[in-house]
Design a protein around this motif. Structure first.
Motif, PDB file in Angstrom:
ATOM      1  N   ASN A   1      43.802  53.433  24.452  1.00 55.92           N
ATOM      2  CA  ASN A   1      43.123  54.588  23.890  1.00 55.92           C
ATOM      3  C   ASN A   1      42.023  54.026  22.998  1.00 55.92           C
ATOM      4  O   ASN A   1      42.283  53.607  21.867  1.00 55.92           O
ATOM      5  N   ILE A   2      40.816  53.982  23.508  1.00 59.27           N
ATOM      6  CA  ILE A   2      39.703  53.342  22.803  1.00 59.27           C
ATOM      7  C   ILE A   2      39.430  54.017  21.460  1.00 59.27           C
ATOM      8  O   ILE A   2      39.068  53.346  20.497  1.00 59.27           O
ATOM      9  N   ILE A   3      39.637  55.308  21.384  1.00 56.70           N
ATOM     10  CA  ILE A   3      39.369  56.033  20.140  1.00 56.70           C
ATOM     11  C   ILE A   3      40.204  55.468  18.994  1.00 56.70           C
ATOM     12  O   ILE A   3      39.727  55.310  17.881  1.00 56.70           O
ATOM     13  N   GLU A   4      41.452  55.117  19.275  1.00 54.34           N
ATOM     14  CA  GLU A   4      42.338  54.589  18.236  1.00 54.34           C
ATOM     15  C   GLU A   4      42.191  53.080  18.045  1.00 54.34           C
ATOM     16  O   GLU A   4      42.510  52.561  16.983  1.00 54.34           O
ATOM     17  N   CYS A   5      41.732  52.372  19.060  1.00 52.02           N
ATOM     18  CA  CYS A   5      41.804  50.912  19.035  1.00 52.02           C
ATOM     19  C   CYS A   5      40.456  50.196  19.100  1.00 52.02           C
ATOM     20  O   CYS A   5      40.426  48.977  19.275  1.00 52.02           O
ATOM     21  N   TYR A   6      39.348  50.908  18.974  1.00 51.23           N
ATOM     22  CA  TYR A   6      38.055  50.271  19.189  1.00 51.23           C
ATOM     23  C   TYR A   6      37.784  49.111  18.228  1.00 51.23           C
ATOM     24  O   TYR A   6      37.176  48.122  18.615  1.00 51.23           O
ATOM     25  N   ASN A   7      38.235  49.198  16.976  1.00 54.64           N
ATOM     26  CA  ASN A   7      37.997  48.109  16.022  1.00 54.64           C
ATOM     27  C   ASN A   7      38.695  46.820  16.444  1.00 54.64           C
ATOM     28  O   ASN A   7      38.132  45.740  16.345  1.00 54.64           O
ATOM     29  N   ILE A   8      39.918  46.944  16.910  1.00 55.56           N
ATOM     30  CA  ILE A   8      40.681  45.756  17.288  1.00 55.56           C
ATOM     31  C   ILE A   8      40.115  45.116  18.555  1.00 55.56           C
ATOM     32  O   ILE A   8      40.126  43.908  18.710  1.00 55.56           O
ATOM     33  N   LEU A   9      39.586  45.924  19.451  1.00 52.30           N
ATOM     34  CA  LEU A   9      39.090  45.415  20.729  1.00 52.30           C
ATOM     35  C   LEU A   9      37.619  45.004  20.687  1.00 52.30           C
ATOM     36  O   LEU A   9      37.058  44.637  21.713  1.00 52.30           O
ATOM     37  N   GLY A  10      37.009  45.017  19.512  1.00 57.47           N
ATOM     38  CA  GLY A  10      35.583  44.765  19.380  1.00 57.47           C
ATOM     39  C   GLY A  10      35.107  43.411  19.872  1.00 57.47           C
ATOM     40  O   GLY A  10      33.984  43.277  20.354  1.00 57.47           O
ATOM     41  N   GLU A  11      35.910  42.391  19.769  1.00 56.49           N
ATOM     42  CA  GLU A  11      35.480  41.029  20.125  1.00 56.49           C
ATOM     43  C   GLU A  11      36.230  40.448  21.326  1.00 56.49           C
ATOM     44  O   GLU A  11      36.157  39.261  21.581  1.00 56.49           O
ATOM     45  N   ILE A  12      36.937  41.270  22.061  1.00 54.94           N
ATOM     46  CA  ILE A  12      37.782  40.773  23.153  1.00 54.94           C
ATOM     47  C   ILE A  12      36.974  40.090  24.246  1.00 54.94           C
ATOM     48  O   ILE A  12      37.414  39.107  24.823  1.00 54.94           O
ATOM     49  N   GLU A  13      35.771  40.567  24.512  1.00 54.30           N
ATOM     50  CA  GLU A  13      34.985  39.970  25.585  1.00 54.30           C
ATOM     51  C   GLU A  13      34.602  38.519  25.297  1.00 54.30           C
ATOM     52  O   GLU A  13      34.237  37.793  26.217  1.00 54.30           O
ATOM     53  N   ARG A  14      34.691  38.096  24.053  1.00 56.93           N
ATOM     54  CA  ARG A  14      34.409  36.690  23.749  1.00 56.93           C
ATOM     55  C   ARG A  14      35.462  35.766  24.356  1.00 56.93           C
ATOM     56  O   ARG A  14      35.153  34.653  24.753  1.00 56.93           O
ATOM     57  N   ILE A  15      36.713  36.218  24.393  1.00 57.66           N
ATOM     58  CA  ILE A  15      37.753  35.371  24.978  1.00 57.66           C
ATOM     59  C   ILE A  15      38.126  35.784  26.387  1.00 57.66           C
ATOM     60  O   ILE A  15      38.711  34.994  27.123  1.00 57.66           O
ATOM     61  N   LEU A  16      37.799  37.017  26.773  1.00 61.03           N
ATOM     62  CA  LEU A  16      38.065  37.507  28.131  1.00 61.03           C
ATOM     63  C   LEU A  16      36.767  38.049  28.731  1.00 61.03           C
ATOM     64  O   LEU A  16      36.563  39.258  28.783  1.00 61.03           O
TER      65      LEU A  16
END
Length: 180
Positions: free
Chosen positions: A77-92
């Motif tokens: 649920n991006i609305i609830e989790c956008y802050n935590i997922l902000g940098e994921i593309e750096r490792i994935l």
């Protein structure tokens, strides 16, 4: 066979998780950092890095690339989790984040054609309601993917939900910082 619950005990992860669970973080950097660290710890066995060496006349150049064949689908649920997922593309770098409200499991069918190509990560900040069960049931019922290729990641999770998941899907892997 019991449910595979992995509690992430690294001191930095525990400190950042404590801030997010019990205190209001001062800025989003704590959540972004926690997200990267949790995903790294969870996926480090899945991640494959290829080293390429290029020999030049007077030097040697080294480059690192993630395996381009591995693709990751993060259901959240991006609305609830956008802050935590902000940098994921750096490792994935080959990851796709898809917004799904967990009580609407049929939204997974929008990606049904492609799901066999992906390693699936279900992320929920606080695993406290049974909505995630709808997603798992849908994936299992429609044979969309092998549940051994699914990882569930959360900052905290409810003990009752873990018991329920363990009864129905003991082969799942759940990664968390704290069980409440």
């Amino acid at each position: 066979m019991g449910l595979n619950i992995h509690t992430l005990i690294h001191p930095i992860i525990q400190k950042l998780a404590y801030e997010i669970i019990y205190q209001k973080p001062q800025n989003t950097d704590s959540e972004k950092t926690l997200g990267m660290l949790i995903f790294y710890e969870t996926l480090r066995k899945w991640l494959k890095i290829d080293h390429i060496y290029i020999k030049k006349v007077d030097s040697l150049k080294e480059s690192c690339f993630s395996n381009q064949l591995d693709k990751y689908l993060i259901i959240t649920n991006i609305i609830e989790c956008y802050n935590i997922l902000g940098e994921i593309e750096r490792i994935l770098p080959q990851s796709y984040v898809k917004h799904i409200e967990f009580h609407k499991a049929n939204e997974v069918s929008n990606y049904n054609q492609k799901l066999t190509e992906y390693k699936i990560i279900i992320f929920e900040k606080f695993l406290k309601n049974y909505g995630i069960i709808n997603i798992i049931n849908y994936l299992h019922k429609h044979n969309i993917t092998n549940l051994n290729h699914v990882k569930i990641i959360c900052v905290t999770c409810n003990q009752n939900i873990l018991k329920y998941i363990a009864q129905k899907y003991p082969q799942l892997n759940i990664y968390t910082t704290k069980i409440i």
